[in-house]
Design an enzyme around this catalytic site. Structure first.
Site, PDB file in Angstrom:
ATOM      1  N   CYS A   1      29.503 -14.913  16.645  1.00 23.72           N
ATOM      2  CA  CYS A   1      29.748 -15.380  15.281  1.00 23.72           C
ATOM      3  C   CYS A   1      29.396 -14.280  14.277  1.00 23.72           C
ATOM      4  O   CYS A   1      30.130 -14.032  13.319  1.00 23.72           O
ATOM      5  CB  CYS A   1      28.922 -16.630  14.983  1.00 23.72           C
ATOM      6  SG  CYS A   1      29.300 -18.045  16.029  1.00 23.72           S
TER       7      CYS A   1
ATOM      8  N   ASP B   1      -2.508  10.896   3.123  1.00 23.93           N
ATOM      9  CA  ASP B   1      -2.953  11.531   1.896  1.00 23.93           C
ATOM     10  C   ASP B   1      -4.457  11.272   1.790  1.00 23.93           C
ATOM     11  O   ASP B   1      -4.934  10.230   2.243  1.00 23.93           O
ATOM     12  CB  ASP B   1      -2.219  10.923   0.701  1.00 23.93           C
ATOM     13  CG  ASP B   1      -2.734  11.445  -0.616  1.00 23.93           C
ATOM     14  OD1 ASP B   1      -2.693  12.659  -0.828  1.00 23.93           O
ATOM     15  OD2 ASP B   1      -3.213  10.622  -1.418  1.00 23.93           O
TER      16      ASP B   1
ATOM     17  N   ASP C   1      -0.810   6.467  -1.399  1.00 28.53           N
ATOM     18  CA  ASP C   1      -1.135   5.380  -2.304  1.00 28.53           C
ATOM     19  C   ASP C   1       0.101   4.751  -2.920  1.00 28.53           C
ATOM     20  O   ASP C   1       0.009   3.788  -3.665  1.00 28.53           O
ATOM     21  CB  ASP C   1      -2.109   5.827  -3.405  1.00 28.53           C
ATOM     22  CG  ASP C   1      -1.525   6.930  -4.282  1.00 28.53           C
ATOM     23  OD1 ASP C   1      -0.301   7.129  -4.251  1.00 28.53           O
ATOM     24  OD2 ASP C   1      -2.297   7.576  -5.001  1.00 28.53           O
TER      25      ASP C   1
END
Length: 819
Positions: free
Chosen positions: A17, A502, A701
């Site tokens: 489908c 980081d 961040d």
């Protein structure tokens, strides 16, 4: 301009489908991509002109499927004439997903029909507001309506199953009773007779096919006639073949050889009953798979207490507007996003972060809709409502991820596209082989084997194998504070070989403070700090804030700087009361022609103690150095150890000087360090790290690390609450704990493992049982599979896949277990 349309599609029951819907959409001029998802019942299409939402919705309908259309009613103020209603109608029709809009001047209302999932009543009201009229939803009907539709589908399946079971039971008793209890054969012959028994079975089976079984016929037969057969086509052909053959044996037995005059009404009836049972169990299980969305939607309260000129009033949250002042009682849920204006309290934000510890709130702090207030009352000013709230964005993120496709799904799609035609061909070959080579009664055995092949084949299990695991896995992630923006991030994150972090704000607290000051001989520490802070007060850099905070804590009065100039990644220059001041790193001093040698040894010593050295120069001479430390987050070392325990390498990218970065890395046990990297250099640093691993994840961040997050194979934004940058990463970690990185990878691996299990079962099931249904075991032990058993096996196959995926609801929390 490319637009994206998401439609909720009704009637998709297997992977064939989804392929059919995708082909129908891709055939439309202007459509550049289309992706349908069987588990969520949704399809996403990217399109340009001349395509539009109405045309795409009609293309899905023409393919034989229904498009879920919702109706929103808006109250519109400010309309005074027919031109007003025309303007509002045109505004509404211009919104994505809107199929029809009618505006009534007399009732001051608008009725809008739109494709479910594309827009919402709140967004429509906001669009009308931008056109110059005041509009608000008469009733909020977005996520709740989807949940109501799922409940309604379960209710319909339950009703059809019960009706089918009641009608099928007498058929099974009349057909199978004489075989299980021989005296019953004589009782039937002596009372109603065999012919009457067959007639009763025929009537009851016809009722089963016409009423509870009509869903298979109304979808499967048209699909077959259009040359695109799918799962319902197999069931329809199998049930109708058994019914037609048995009807001929009942009404015109002379047309069949005497040894072939047998009926299989019970097979046709039980096929429908068992498959309805399987679909009911599957729908209930898929409902459980979507529990995360239900719980998120349920977090939103229905009313809020708002300050008005005449006093406080209770209003529905749909009537909240930015700027409203909401009064929040102890223990009450926050109604919308806002900022605290009065009072202090603790708020449970576990629905956002997965962390059980409440968070202190005071005036000026943000609050998020759906979180729970503690024991103190407060008031807050509304800043976001409706679709703009964090909760609504989270729901959309989870839904988008659940509707996505993994790269592994491409192979499944290619196979399922041809699966049903191949099964029908195998069924026809099986019939002909039994008819030509099988023992008497050959036509009966041929029919039984052919029907069994049709019924036992299960493209549903293949179609569900991947999306239902994504559905449950991403939902569980939302409960743990791990938000996957796209489903394919699951697969890439599970394949990650190296995780780069980081430093500032990710592995460290992100709130640096001055912990050491070293001045050259004859320099006054207070004077140096005053001048440095006066310059840094013009900067928003975390190190600058640390310097100004230190000056403030000492009660120093800042001076007004002139001709302030910033050099990104290095520092600032300015003039303060006639003194030229330079504040920055070693490279900044060198760029200004200042020799930092006098303070070099002290700078190295501070760096080896994990402090960032900031030089201060006055009138061309280096006079002082400030040591600034950013405390490492408590869970950072445990997070790195967890990643190493999973066999992953770790790296850290930092703008700090090499000695400082190395000191932090040593304290955490990080494998590789790339130091002294300017913000624009992080992308190049990632390219260097990628040489050591095929797949690289970067954790930042989510705000100033956007380029690096985008360039990595998988970007993970780590943050808290409303500060998280949702657009910058593929995975958003709502908690500030870096340990959430290992949780996200563990959940990704668990989900991919679950998908592999499902695919192994789905393909293995069909590879093994289709030959069994065709009669491959008959020469060995005389076993010929009954169509009833085939129907039961097919139904259970889909249920197995969904049930296996539901195990992901118990995944994690790993950090909690470890602690």
């Amino acid at each position: 301009m490319t637009q994206t349309l998401r439609l909720n599609v009704e009637g998709m029951t297997c992977a064939s489908c989804t392929a059919r819907v995708e082909r129908a959409l891709r055939a439309q001029p202007g459509v550049t991509a289309a992706s349908a998802n069987f588990a969520t019942g949704a399809v996403t299409a990217d399109f340009d002109a001349p395509a539009d939402p109405a045309v795409l919705a009609e293309a899905v309908r023409s393919a034989g499927y229904g498009v879920t259309v919702e109706t929103a009613r808006l109250d519109v103020d400010g309309m005074t004439c027919a031109s007003c209603t025309g303007r509002v109608e045109r505004t509404l029709m211009a919104q994505p997903g809107v199929l029809a809009a009618e505006v009534n001047l007399a009732t001051k209302g608008a009725t809008v029909r739109y494709a479910a999932g594309v827009t919402s009543p709140t967004e429509l009201a906001m669009a009308v507001g931008k056109a110059g009229y005041e509009a608000r939803p008469s009733a909020d009907s977005a996520p709740e309506a989807r949940l109501d539709r799922a409940a309604a589908e379960i209710a319909r399946l339950r009703r059809d199953f019960y009706l089918s079971a009641v009608l099928s039971l007498p058929v099974v008793v009349l057909a199978m009773g004489p075989h299980m209890y021989p005296p019953m054969h004589h009782w039937i012959a002596a009372t109603i007779g065999e012919t009457t028994s067959w007639l009763i079975q025929m009537v009851l089976t016809a009722l089963v096919l016409i009423f509870p079984g009509r869903r298979f016929l109304t979808i499967g037969i048209p699909a077959l006639l259009k040359g695109v057969p799918e799962m319902n086509s197999l069931v329809a052909i199998g049930a109708l073949a058994g019914f037609a053959y048995s009807s001929v044996a009942t009404l015109a037995p002379s047309l069949l050889p005497e040894h072939a005059r047998a009926v299989y009404f019970e097979a046709a009836a039980v096929i429908v009953t068992l498959i309805l049972l399987g679909r009911l169990l599957e729908a209930r299980a898929k409902g459980q798979a979507g529990e995360a969305i239900k719980r998120l939607v349920g977090l939103r309260p229905e009313t809020a207490t708002v300050e008005r000129p005449g006093g406080s009033v209770v209003i529905p949250i749909t009537e909240l507007r930015p700027g409203d002042i909401v009064l929040l009682s102890p223990g009450e849920r926050v109604a919308a996003d806002g900022v605290v204006t009065d009072g202090e309290t603790w708020i449970d934000e576990s629905m956002l972060t997965g962390e059980p510890a409440p968070v202190a709130k005071r005036p000026g702090d943000p609050v998020t809709g759906g979180t729970v207030n503690g024991t103190s009352a407060l008031s807050f000013r509304v800043t976001a409502v409706g679709a703009d709230t964090v909760l609504s964005r989270i729901v959309r993120m989870v839904e988008d991820a659940q509707g996505g496709k993994l790269p592994v799904q491409a192979l499944v799609d290619r196979i399922t596209r041809w699966f049903v035609p191949v099964v029908m061909t195998l069924s026809a070959i099986t019939f002909l082989l039994w008819l030509a080579l099988g023992p008497a009664p050959s036509i009966t055995n041929a029919l039984v084997a052919a029907i069994s092949v049709l019924i036992i084949a299960c493209p549903c299990a293949m179609g569900l194998a991947t999306p239902v695991s994504i559905l449950v896995g991403t939902g569980r992630g939302a409960e743990l504070g791990l938000l996957y923006r796209r489903g394919d991030a699951l697969q890439r994150l599970a394949e990650t070989g190296i995780v780069a972090f980081d430093k500032t704000g990710t592995l460290t607290e992100g709130t640096p403070r001055v912990t050491a000051i070293a001045c050259a001989d004859g320099m006054d520490e207070a004077r140096v700090l005053t001048l440095a802070a006066s310059v840094e007060a013009r900067s928003e850099h975390p190190l600058a804030r640390a310097i100004t905070a230190e000056a403030g804590s000492r009660g120093l009065m800042l001076l007004k700087p002139a001709r302030v100039a910033a050099t990104p990644g290095k520092g600032l220059t300015a003039e303060v009361e006639g003194t030229r001041v330079v504040v920055g790193n070693r490279a900044m001093l060198v760029a200004e022609g200042i020799d930092p040698a006098a303070l070099a040894a002290r700078a190295t010593a501070l760096a080896e103690e994990a402090m960032t050295p900031v030089f201060v120069a006055l009138d061309g001479k280096a006079v002082a150095i400030l040591g600034i430390s950013d405390p490492v987050k408590p869970g950072a070392r445990v997070a790195i150890e967890a990643l190493h325990g999973m066999g992953l390498k770790t790296a850290m990218i930092s703008g700090d000087m090499r000695a400082t970065a190395d000191a932090v890395a040593r304290s955490l046990g990080i494998d590789r360090v790339v130091a002294e990297v300017l913000p624009e250099g992080k992308v190049a640093a990632l390219a260097t790290l990628r040489e050591d691993a095929s797949t690289l994840a970067f954790v930042g961040d989510g705000i100033n690390d956007a380029p690096a997050l985008a360039s990595s194979d998988v970007g993970l934004a780590i943050g808290t609450g409303t500060d998280v940058a949702i657009e910058s990463a593929e995975v958003v970690l709502m908690t500030g704990d870096p340990g959430a990185v290992s949780d996200a990878i563990r959940l990704s691996r668990a989900t991919m493992r679950n998908i592999r299990q499902n695919l192994f079962w789905a393909f293995g099931y069909n590879v093994v049982l289709i030959p069994v249904a065709a009669g491959v075991l008959y020469p060995l032990n005389g076993l010929l599979l009954s169509p009833m058993l085939a129907a039961g096996a097919m139904a259970l196959s889909s249920v197995f896949v969904v049930t296996n995926a539901l195990r992901l609801r118990r995944a994690g929390p790993w950090r909690g277990a470890a602690s």
